[in-house]
Write an enzyme that holds these catalytic residues in place. Structure first.
Site, PDB file in Angstrom:
ATOM      1  N   ASP A  50     -25.776  -6.868  28.044  1.00 49.96           N
ATOM      2  CA  ASP A  50     -26.454  -7.552  26.930  1.00 49.96           C
ATOM      3  C   ASP A  50     -25.627  -7.508  25.644  1.00 49.96           C
ATOM      4  O   ASP A  50     -26.075  -7.945  24.588  1.00 49.96           O
ATOM      5  CB  ASP A  50     -27.836  -6.934  26.681  1.00 49.96           C
ATOM      6  N   ASP A 180      -0.185 -16.973  -3.220  1.00 48.21           N
ATOM      7  CA  ASP A 180      -1.371 -17.194  -4.065  1.00 48.21           C
ATOM      8  C   ASP A 180      -1.357 -16.172  -5.194  1.00 48.21           C
ATOM      9  O   ASP A 180      -0.532 -15.248  -5.201  1.00 48.21           O
ATOM     10  CB  ASP A 180      -2.675 -17.161  -3.251  1.00 48.21           C
ATOM     11  N   LYS A 203      -2.705 -21.574  -5.478  1.00 50.61           N
ATOM     12  CA  LYS A 203      -3.403 -22.255  -4.381  1.00 50.61           C
ATOM     13  C   LYS A 203      -4.901 -22.342  -4.646  1.00 50.61           C
ATOM     14  O   LYS A 203      -5.449 -21.554  -5.409  1.00 50.61           O
ATOM     15  CB  LYS A 203      -3.153 -21.531  -3.048  1.00 50.61           C
TER      16      LYS A 203
HETATM   17  C1  R5P Z   1      -6.129 -14.047   0.516  1.00 47.86           C
HETATM   18  O1  R5P Z   1      -6.218 -14.006  -0.691  1.00 47.86           O
HETATM   19  C2  R5P Z   1      -5.182 -13.201   1.301  1.00 47.86           C
HETATM   20  O2  R5P Z   1      -4.330 -12.469   0.481  1.00 47.86           O
HETATM   21  C3  R5P Z   1      -4.359 -14.059   2.238  1.00 47.86           C
HETATM   22  O3  R5P Z   1      -3.558 -14.923   1.486  1.00 47.86           O
HETATM   23  C4  R5P Z   1      -5.240 -14.867   3.111  1.00 47.86           C
HETATM   24  O4  R5P Z   1      -6.295 -14.104   3.566  1.00 47.86           O
HETATM   25  C5  R5P Z   1      -4.483 -15.399   4.273  1.00 47.86           C
HETATM   26  O5  R5P Z   1      -5.383 -16.122   5.038  1.00 47.86           O
HETATM   27  P1  R5P Z   1      -4.917 -17.403   5.824  1.00 47.86           P
HETATM   28  O6  R5P Z   1      -3.744 -16.995   6.651  1.00 47.86           O
HETATM   29  O7  R5P Z   1      -6.120 -17.772   6.666  1.00 47.86           O
HETATM   30  O8  R5P Z   1      -4.619 -18.469   4.837  1.00 47.86           O
END
Ligand code: R5P
Length: 314
Positions: A50, A180, A203
């Site tokens: 389950d 980012d 980003k």
């Molecule tokens: C987000 O702020 C993290 O630092 C990574 O940039 C992010 O989680 C990466 O995720 P993905 O590969 O899905 O873009």
């Protein structure tokens, strides 16, 4: 002469170190055990038809200093519940101290509310783990501030210098790129270690696997990018950054370095579709089979050294 006896310290000194693993990353747990010159303690873990988990730790852990190794990577819910059940089992078997060793801390990205109505996921996890473990050891949190709302002591390990060591051969025409704004400090740290310039990508996340680049700050034309991040999940962030860097005339191939290789879904294929020469990651999560692009930095010695130091009271 007055002699002060500290019964807690005395009992800590006689605690036996016990290392136990969930099903999150048995290979890493075995490697850590080897570095500690010990064997993994036995634990029985089953999933019932389950879907419920049934675990049992060794019957007698009376007075033991238990280290429970379990990254809460995908599927995070199961790995987390397994960790909690194992910790509870250890406590009921007499463990004196339980440390949750989480090479990857799932839900750490939910470190703040970005819209009304959202939960604070990382806080929910630290609270839940804090009900069963006395301490957490983890590697490269998405946001170190998670430690601030953890009710138990948290040991935060970083691997930037270990990853940077593998990048030293890259020429001085390289540029560290934060894909980012959250990765700017990380990129700066790499840049300081490697004596290279930094650029960063602004980003915007459109959905779980789609991001859009707004602009790039810094010189990237005719430079070889090293894109650094805490994790690669779907690969969307890194792929968008590479596309934007190429539009602005960067040199290829691009190198990628990230601590956690979550590599969800077709992330590796998405990355393989880009001019990437290597993806430097650690084994904080089980590697996704054979992938020639992946270069893996072993964190077993770091975890073993930390466990040894904590056990000895350092
Ligand atoms: C987000 O702020 C993290 O630092 C990574 O940039 C992010 O989680 C990466 O995720 P993905 O590969 O899905 O873009």
């Amino acid at each position: 002469m007055t002699v002060t006896i500290n019964p807690q310290k005395e009992s800590e000194e006689t605690m036996k170190l016990t290392l136990l693993s969930g099903r999150g990353h048995p290979a890493l747990a075995a490697a850590v055990a080897e570095h500690l010159d010990t064997t993994l303690a036995e634990a029985r873990i089953e999933t019932f038809p389950d879907g419920e988990l049934q675990v049992a730790a060794a019957a007698d852990l009376a007075g033991h200093d238990v280290y429970l190794l379990q990254p809460t990577g995908p599927p995070a819910e199961r790995q987390l519940l397994e960790l909690l059940l194992l910790a509870d089992a250890c406590r009921r078997s007499g463990a004196m101290r339980i440390t949750a060793v989480m090479p990857y801390f799932g839900y750490a990205r939910q470190d703040r509310r970005t819209a009304p109505g959202e939960p604070l996921g990382a806080r929910v996890l630290t609270d839940a783990i804090g009900t069963r473990a006395d301490r957490i050891v983890t590697v490269h949190l998405h946001n170190p501030a998670v430690e601030g709302f953890c009710t138990k002591p948290l040991e935060h390990l970083l691997v930037t210098d270990r990853l940077a060591d593998r990048l030293r051969a890259i020429g001085d025409d390289a540029v560290l790129v934060a894909p980012d704004l959250g990765a700017v400090k990380l990129a700066q740290h790499f840049a300081d270690l490697l004596d290279l310039p930094v650029a960063y990508v602004h980003k915007e996340r459109l959905s779980g696997d789609r991001v859009q680049v707004r602009r790039i700050v810094g010189q990237v034309a005719d430079r070889q990018p090293i894109v650094v991040d805490d994790m690669i999940s779907t690969g969307g962030t890194v792929v968008s950054a590479i596309e934007a860097l190429r539009e602005r005339g960067c040199r290829t191939p691009v190198t990628v370095a990230a601590t956690h290789a979550v590599l969800a879904g077709d992330a590796l294929d998405r990355l393989a579709g880009q001019p990437v020469d290597r993806i430097l990651v650690t084994n904080s999560l089980p590697p996704p089979g054979e992938a020639s692009l992946l270069e893996i930095v072993d964190i077993a010695p770091l975890l073993a050294g930390t466990i040894r130091r904590l056990h000895e009271g350092g």
